[in-house]
Design a protein around this motif. Structure first.
Motif, PDB file in Angstrom:
ATOM      1  N   ASP A 465       0.848  -1.187   0.000  1.00 43.37           N
ATOM      2  CA  ASP A 465       0.000   0.000   0.000  1.00 43.37           C
ATOM      3  C   ASP A 465       0.885   1.238   0.000  1.00 43.37           C
ATOM      4  N   LEU A 466       1.020   1.821  -1.190  1.00 43.28           N
ATOM      5  CA  LEU A 466       1.947   2.934  -1.342  1.00 43.28           C
ATOM      6  C   LEU A 466       1.495   4.149  -0.519  1.00 43.28           C
ATOM      7  N   ASP A 467       0.182   4.384  -0.468  1.00 45.03           N
ATOM      8  CA  ASP A 467      -0.325   5.522   0.320  1.00 45.03           C
ATOM      9  C   ASP A 467       0.125   5.393   1.772  1.00 45.03           C
ATOM     10  N   GLU A 468       0.016   4.176   2.284  1.00 45.14           N
ATOM     11  CA  GLU A 468       0.404   3.929   3.668  1.00 45.14           C
ATOM     12  C   GLU A 468       1.880   4.277   3.880  1.00 45.14           C
ATOM     13  N   LEU A 469       2.723   3.808   2.970  1.00 44.10           N
ATOM     14  CA  LEU A 469       4.154   4.053   3.128  1.00 44.10           C
ATOM     15  C   LEU A 469       4.466   5.547   3.040  1.00 44.10           C
ATOM     16  N   MET A 470       3.791   6.235   2.103  1.00 47.53           N
ATOM     17  CA  MET A 470       4.044   7.670   1.952  1.00 47.53           C
ATOM     18  C   MET A 470       3.627   8.417   3.222  1.00 47.53           C
ATOM     19  N   ARG A 471       2.641   7.884   3.924  1.00 47.37           N
ATOM     20  CA  ARG A 471       2.168   8.571   5.127  1.00 47.37           C
ATOM     21  C   ARG A 471       3.065   8.342   6.327  1.00 47.37           C
ATOM     22  N   ILE A 472       3.597   7.131   6.467  1.00 49.82           N
ATOM     23  CA  ILE A 472       4.285   6.857   7.737  1.00 49.82           C
ATOM     24  C   ILE A 472       5.807   6.819   7.632  1.00 49.82           C
ATOM     25  N   SER A 473       6.365   6.662   6.412  1.00 47.19           N
ATOM     26  CA  SER A 473       7.822   6.439   6.354  1.00 47.19           C
ATOM     27  C   SER A 473       8.595   7.748   6.288  1.00 47.19           C
ATOM     28  N   HIS A 474       9.847   7.678   6.715  1.00 45.59           N
ATOM     29  CA  HIS A 474      10.789   8.774   6.489  1.00 45.59           C
ATOM     30  C   HIS A 474      11.538   8.560   5.187  1.00 45.59           C
ATOM     31  N   ARG A 475      11.954   7.321   4.981  1.00 46.24           N
ATOM     32  CA  ARG A 475      12.640   6.991   3.730  1.00 46.24           C
ATOM     33  C   ARG A 475      11.875   5.855   3.065  1.00 46.24           C
ATOM     34  N   ILE A 476      12.093   5.727   1.749  1.00 52.81           N
ATOM     35  CA  ILE A 476      11.343   4.697   1.030  1.00 52.81           C
ATOM     36  C   ILE A 476      12.209   4.063  -0.053  1.00 52.81           C
ATOM     37  N   ALA A 477      11.978   2.794  -0.289  1.00 57.66           N
ATOM     38  CA  ALA A 477      12.635   2.067  -1.375  1.00 57.66           C
ATOM     39  C   ALA A 477      11.581   1.104  -1.920  1.00 57.66           C
ATOM     40  N   ALA A 478      11.938   0.362  -2.965  1.00 61.02           N
ATOM     41  CA  ALA A 478      10.972  -0.591  -3.501  1.00 61.02           C
ATOM     42  C   ALA A 478      11.654  -1.926  -3.747  1.00 61.02           C
ATOM     43  N   ILE A 479      10.873  -2.990  -3.637  1.00 59.47           N
ATOM     44  CA  ILE A 479      11.405  -4.322  -3.912  1.00 59.47           C
ATOM     45  C   ILE A 479      10.763  -4.823  -5.193  1.00 59.47           C
ATOM     46  N   CYS A 480      11.604  -5.382  -6.078  1.00 61.72           N
ATOM     47  CA  CYS A 480      11.084  -5.927  -7.330  1.00 61.72           C
ATOM     48  C   CYS A 480      11.919  -7.137  -7.699  1.00 61.72           C
ATOM     49  N   ALA A 481      11.276  -8.253  -7.911  1.00 54.98           N
ATOM     50  CA  ALA A 481      11.947  -9.494  -8.309  1.00 54.98           C
ATOM     51  C   ALA A 481      13.131  -9.816  -7.398  1.00 54.98           C
ATOM     52  N   GLY A 482      12.953  -9.612  -6.100  1.00 53.08           N
ATOM     53  CA  GLY A 482      13.970 -10.021  -5.146  1.00 53.08           C
ATOM     54  C   GLY A 482      15.108  -9.038  -4.964  1.00 53.08           C
ATOM     55  N   SER A 483      15.061  -7.890  -5.657  1.00 54.51           N
ATOM     56  CA  SER A 483      16.083  -6.856  -5.458  1.00 54.51           C
ATOM     57  C   SER A 483      15.437  -5.615  -4.866  1.00 54.51           C
ATOM     58  N   VAL A 484      16.197  -4.918  -4.015  1.00 51.96           N
ATOM     59  CA  VAL A 484      15.681  -3.695  -3.414  1.00 51.96           C
ATOM     60  C   VAL A 484      16.388  -2.505  -4.047  1.00 51.96           C
ATOM     61  N   SER A 485      15.610  -1.486  -4.423  1.00 50.72           N
ATOM     62  CA  SER A 485      16.159  -0.297  -5.091  1.00 50.72           C
ATOM     63  C   SER A 485      16.953   0.542  -4.098  1.00 50.72           C
ATOM     64  N   ALA A 486      17.508   1.639  -4.621  1.00 48.75           N
ATOM     65  CA  ALA A 486      18.103   2.643  -3.740  1.00 48.75           C
ATOM     66  C   ALA A 486      16.988   3.243  -2.874  1.00 48.75           C
ATOM     67  N   THR A 487      17.356   3.874  -1.747  1.00 50.47           N
ATOM     68  CA  THR A 487      16.320   4.471  -0.892  1.00 50.47           C
ATOM     69  C   THR A 487      16.334   5.985  -1.028  1.00 50.47           C
ATOM     70  N   TYR A 488      15.145   6.576  -0.843  1.00 52.34           N
ATOM     71  CA  TYR A 488      14.991   8.019  -1.035  1.00 52.34           C
ATOM     72  C   TYR A 488      14.216   8.601   0.124  1.00 52.34           C
ATOM     73  N   ARG A 489      14.440   9.908   0.383  1.00 52.54           N
ATOM     74  CA  ARG A 489      13.595  10.602   1.348  1.00 52.54           C
ATOM     75  C   ARG A 489      12.189  10.680   0.785  1.00 52.54           C
ATOM     76  N   VAL A 490      11.188  10.439   1.602  1.00 49.71           N
ATOM     77  CA  VAL A 490       9.820  10.398   1.107  1.00 49.71           C
ATOM     78  C   VAL A 490       9.423  11.716   0.450  1.00 49.71           C
ATOM     79  N   GLY A 491       9.880  12.856   1.006  1.00 50.78           N
ATOM     80  CA  GLY A 491       9.525  14.146   0.435  1.00 50.78           C
ATOM     81  C   GLY A 491      10.150  14.395  -0.930  1.00 50.78           C
ATOM     82  N   ASP A 492      11.203  13.631  -1.277  1.00 52.85           N
ATOM     83  CA  ASP A 492      11.928  13.893  -2.514  1.00 52.85           C
ATOM     84  C   ASP A 492      11.334  13.180  -3.719  1.00 52.85           C
ATOM     85  N   VAL A 493      10.468  12.198  -3.504  1.00 57.19           N
ATOM     86  CA  VAL A 493      10.007  11.404  -4.651  1.00 57.19           C
ATOM     87  C   VAL A 493       8.477  11.416  -4.736  1.00 57.19           C
TER      88      VAL A 493
END
Lengths: 517, 359
Positions: A465-493
């Motif tokens: 639930d992306l809305d949930e993550l945008m509301r509660i996280s400070h930083r965010i990244a994504a997982i796809c096919a077993g790999s995790v992306s770089a992480t970003y400040r929530v306000g920056d993306v």
């Protein structure tokens, strides 16, 4: 109902007084609903409001106890899904029924009547997929396709029947934001051509963007039937939930703490043929921050949680808690280092269905809280622990002897989250914290996670639930096919940029990645 | 007409405990019909089967003698069944216990000593455990099905015992009967009630009931067994080892069955013979389920099943009925119990004529 303007044309489908009960619940109570030709009609409601029961009756899977269905103005009984399809009702389910090892074309022809001309079917598929922006290679095997592509197969399958009404059950829960936009365009085009669409969802922004009318269900009853452009997401939410919830606070400032969890090149083979291998996952979570990991279901979330919890072991150095290498440690040794984990699946993983709350409290707390010593269980202390969780998290249960499966989903989730938080972890990893729970429970859980981080605990939230993550996280990244992306400040993306990460982009151009809060 | 089973949302908890009693009533009813068809007066037959054996002090002693191995094994098996570990081979583990414990008696046949009986008990337990360790190893190492492995090992154990008493362990003064020498007094369980064959093993069975109860209700391993049996994924999440629970369950069942085997040969039988058990290891499975996998329930179920053995003998003597009546009664009881259990958890509906495509 109240402010419902009369549709200009005669309705395609009209439901009157639909009622259906199950042992102990009245799932639908006198539900009325009316859909005009070419209308995109939302069926809005929380989990358990009775949406699925209603559409199952429309599609002939369930028989109503009372009420009548009018199709093109005539009273019609729909005894089976086959009959519904013959009428012109098609449905895209939340869970697809596709054979992974067959190609797209083979999957489609399997669902057709025998004797279908395969050359003509091929032409029809090509035509539909070109016309409605549903690109699909008919000779690809299903297992190579993303969830969004699989959904396209189901939609094409439906469109081949040239239905008058298309029912879509929570179609976007498995899609990235980009895929959602694409789907909406297809649906709008279909509606313009005169097809009616019944769109089932609890996501208010989507309904605002897509639908013209909404029928709102709560507790099995229609609470309102509204023109969507007269409403705001807040008024829709208030009707859906019955009471307006105060806005959630911003993530807020945090005290940057020590690195609690460090994953370094975590690589794990899949446990079985249905599992997802983890590939070179590196990330850190610091005390006081909430790191969110977005991702479409089935991209390695469960595997990642198990590798951190200790249910699967990792190579030396890949998992560190407070600097301690713990790849070889089991779940309880890691708990002693301050870790708490909450898996996605509540019944059967996070809790044992037939065991009472006292036992389920004991399940993860027996060592850290010394509820069992020298092999013997202290039931008195365990019961008091369960009571304290029930009280602090306002779990609705008949007491600590209530079996876990007697609780509603939201209450059980509150109990599980509470059980872990009441153990004062220094590091909490939680998967899908509010999946399938009502808004009130979701709010309680979000507040608890925020409070925990504010106290200095490192929190890792894995969620679809992306809305949930945008509301509660400070930083965010994504997982796809077993790999995790770089992480970003929530306000920056933006949500769209995270959508790119969810679709497999490893890094975003022009945005600074941050490795720690 | 096709029937469909539909899961009940909340099965009655009272019925879970009533179902053995209903099954018993149905068994008795079927027994009446069965006897009537055989031309036997049903009242007289039921009296001979269920009452007559208990009209004497000796009969009560026999009841306890038969119940002892059943209860011993069933308490341990029920703990494994709670974990979802299906040890069906207790009969073979019982035989190995008898061989290993009895072997000690034969080895020290000419020696008297207080230590012989305890040593036999330990070896009996170890023998049963060793036999159960084979399915445990194969299950945890190669994921081999423990139902098949433990069941097949039963026949291996039976043939091994047969080989021993026909061959190397045959009593040279035994007129060529396939039997070992009769154990001496130091290697025999003392009788605890005069005028009966009631022996010390019955006390051990009671102790095992209490120990089983404590294990289930108070210990962490008992809790682990329950968690793993109900939800293995939750067990792993809690940090419990499925492998360890499989080993524990099988070794516990094997040890108890081995002890039961030793008790049989050191108690009522007093020597090794080709056949030392009328299927106690299999009947104990019924006892475990009739007793609802709870030690106290197992105690009552064990006494009931013991009565069916005595009743069969009594009916054979007084009414000339075949001994197979015992097996029929035991089978019916299990059948009706399982049927009741299904109906507690499911309701039956006629399946609708039009096939509904699963979504």
């Amino acid at each position: 109902m109240s402010a419902s303007p009369e549709p200009a044309t005669a309705p395609l489908l009209e439901l009157r007084g639909m009622t259906r009960s199950f042992p102990g619940v009245l799932a639908n109570d006198q539900v009325d609903l009316s859909i005009a030709p070419g209308e995109i009609h939302a069926l809005l409601g929380e989990n358990g409001a009775g949406k699925s029961t209603l559409v199952k009756m429309i599609y002939g899977i369930l028989k109503p106890d009372a009420g009548e269905i009018l199709w093109k103005g005539e009273v019609t009984e729909i005894p089976s899904p086959a009959f519904a399809r013959d009428l012109g009702i098609a449905m895209v389910f939340q869970h697809f029924s596709l054979f992974d090892s067959l190609t797209v074309f083979e999957n489609i022809i399997l669902g057709m009547d025998a004797g279908e001309d395969s050359a003509r079917l091929r032409r029809d598929i090509a035509e539909i997929s070109a016309r409605y922006g549903l690109p699909l290679d008919p000779d690809r095997h299903v297992y190579t396709l993303s969830v969004g592509e699989r959904q396209r197969i189901e939609i094409i399958r439906c469109l081949l029947l040239k239905p008058a009404l298309l029912v879509m059950d929570e179609p976007t829960s498995v899609l990235t934001p980009q895929e959602v936009d694409q789907l909406f365009e297809t649906l709008r085009q279909l509606a313009d051509e005169g097809m009616s669409i019944l769109y089932i969802s609890h996501k208010l922004a989507e309904i605002k963007a897509l639908c013209s009318h909404a029928t709102i269900l709560r507790g099995g009853r229609v609470v309102d039937s509204v023109a969507v452009d007269q409403e705001t997401p807040a008024t829709l939410a208030a009707k859906m939930m019955g009471a307006a919830l105060a806005a959630e606070p911003e993530p807020g400032e945090r005290v940057p703490g020590e690195t609690r969890l460090a994953l370094e090149n975590l690589t794990l083979d899949a446990a079985d043929e249905f599992g997802i291998p983890l590939r070179n996952i590196s990330l850190q979570v610091r005390g006081g921050e909430i790191l969110g990991i977005a991702g479409v279901a089935g991209n390695g979330q469960d595997e990642l949680l198990k590798a951190i919890s200790g249910e699967t072991r990792a190579t030396p150095g890949a998992v560190r808690i407070d600097g301690n290498d713990c790849g070889h440690l089991g779940p309880n040794d890691r708990r002693m280092l301050g870790l708490a984990t909450i898996p996605e699946e509540r019944l059967g993983h996070g809790a044992v269905p037939g065991i009472d709350l006292t036992g389920n409290g004991l399940l993860t707390a027996f060592r850290r809280l010394k509820l069992a010593t020298r092999g013997f269980i202290h039931w008195g202390a365990s019961g008091r622990f369960a009571d304290s969780v029930v009280e602090r998290f306002r779990v609705k249960a008949s007491g600590n002897r209530a079996p876990a499966d007697s609780l509603s989903g939201g209450n059980l989730q509150k109990f599980i989250v509470g059980r872990e938080i009441c153990q004062d972890p220094e590091l909490l990893v939680v998967s899908q914290p509010t999946w399938g729970v009502d808004a009130g429970a979701a709010r309680t859980i979000h507040d608890a996670l925020r409070a925990l981080a504010a106290r200095g605990t490192a929190v890792l939230v894995i969620s679809q639930d992306l809305d949930e993550l945008m509301r509660i996280s400070h930083r965010i990244a994504a997982i796809c096919a077993g790999s995790v992306s770089a992480t970003y400040r929530v306000g920056d993306v933006s949500a769209e940029q995270i959508g790119l990460l969810m679709a497999g982009t490893a890094e975003l151009d022009g945005v600074e990645a941050v490795h720690a809060a | 007409m096709l029937l469909k089973l539909i899961r009940r949302p909340s099965p009655s908890r009272a019925m879970v405990w009533l179902s053995p009693l209903i099954a018993l009533a149905l068994t008795l009813l079927s027994g009446v019909i069965l006897f009537a068809f055989m031309g036997v007066d049903p009242a007289g037959a039921l009296y001979a089967f269920f009452v007559e054996p208990l009209t004497s002090r000796y009969g009560w002693g026999e009841l306890a003698v038969k119940a002892t191995p059943l209860v011993l094994i069933a308490v341990a098996l029920s703990i494994g069944f709670r974990a979802g570990v299906w040890n069906i081979g207790a009969e073979g583990q019982l035989i190995l216990g008898a061989i290993c414990g009895g072997g000690i008696a034969l080895l020290f046949h000419d020696i008297e000593g207080f230590w012989i009986l305890p040593l036999m008990i330990l070896c009996g337990i170890a023998g049963g455990m060793a036999w159960a360790a084979i399915p445990a190893f194969l299950r945890t190492r190669f994921n081999a099905n423990e139902i098949l492995v433990s069941l097949m090992l039963t026949y291996v154990a039976g043939l091994f015992l047969s080989y021993l008493v026909h061959g190397p362990w045959r009593d040279t003064d035994g007129f060529n009967f396939p039997e070992s020498r009769v154990f001496n007094a130091s290697a025999t369980l003392p009788t605890i009630l005069s005028g009966t064959r009631l022996h010390l093993g019955a006390v051990m069975a009671l102790a095992v009931v209490v120990a089983g109860w404590v294990l289930i209700a108070r210990t962490l391993i008992g809790f682990q067994v329950k968690v793993i049996g109900e939800a293995p994924a939750a067990g792993r999440y809690a940090g419990f080892s499925v492998r360890r629970v499989i080993w524990f369950s099988l070794l516990l069942g094997g040890g108890a069955a081995g002890l039961a085997g030793l008790i049989e040969v050191a108690g009522p039988i007093g020597q090794l013979q080709p056949s030392i058990s009328p299927g106690y290891g299999f009947t104990a499975i019924i006892v475990a389920f009739v007793g609802r996998l709870h030690p106290l329930g197992v105690l009552f179920a064990g006494l009931l099943m013991a009565l069916s053995y005595l009743g069969g003998e009594s009916a054979q003597i007084t009414l000339n009925l075949p001994l197979a009546v015992t097996g029929v009664f035991q089978g019916m009881l299990l059948f009706f119990l399982l049927a009741c259990d299904v109906l507690i958890h499911y309701r039956i509906r006629p399946a609708s004529a039009s096939a509904v495509k699963p979504s």
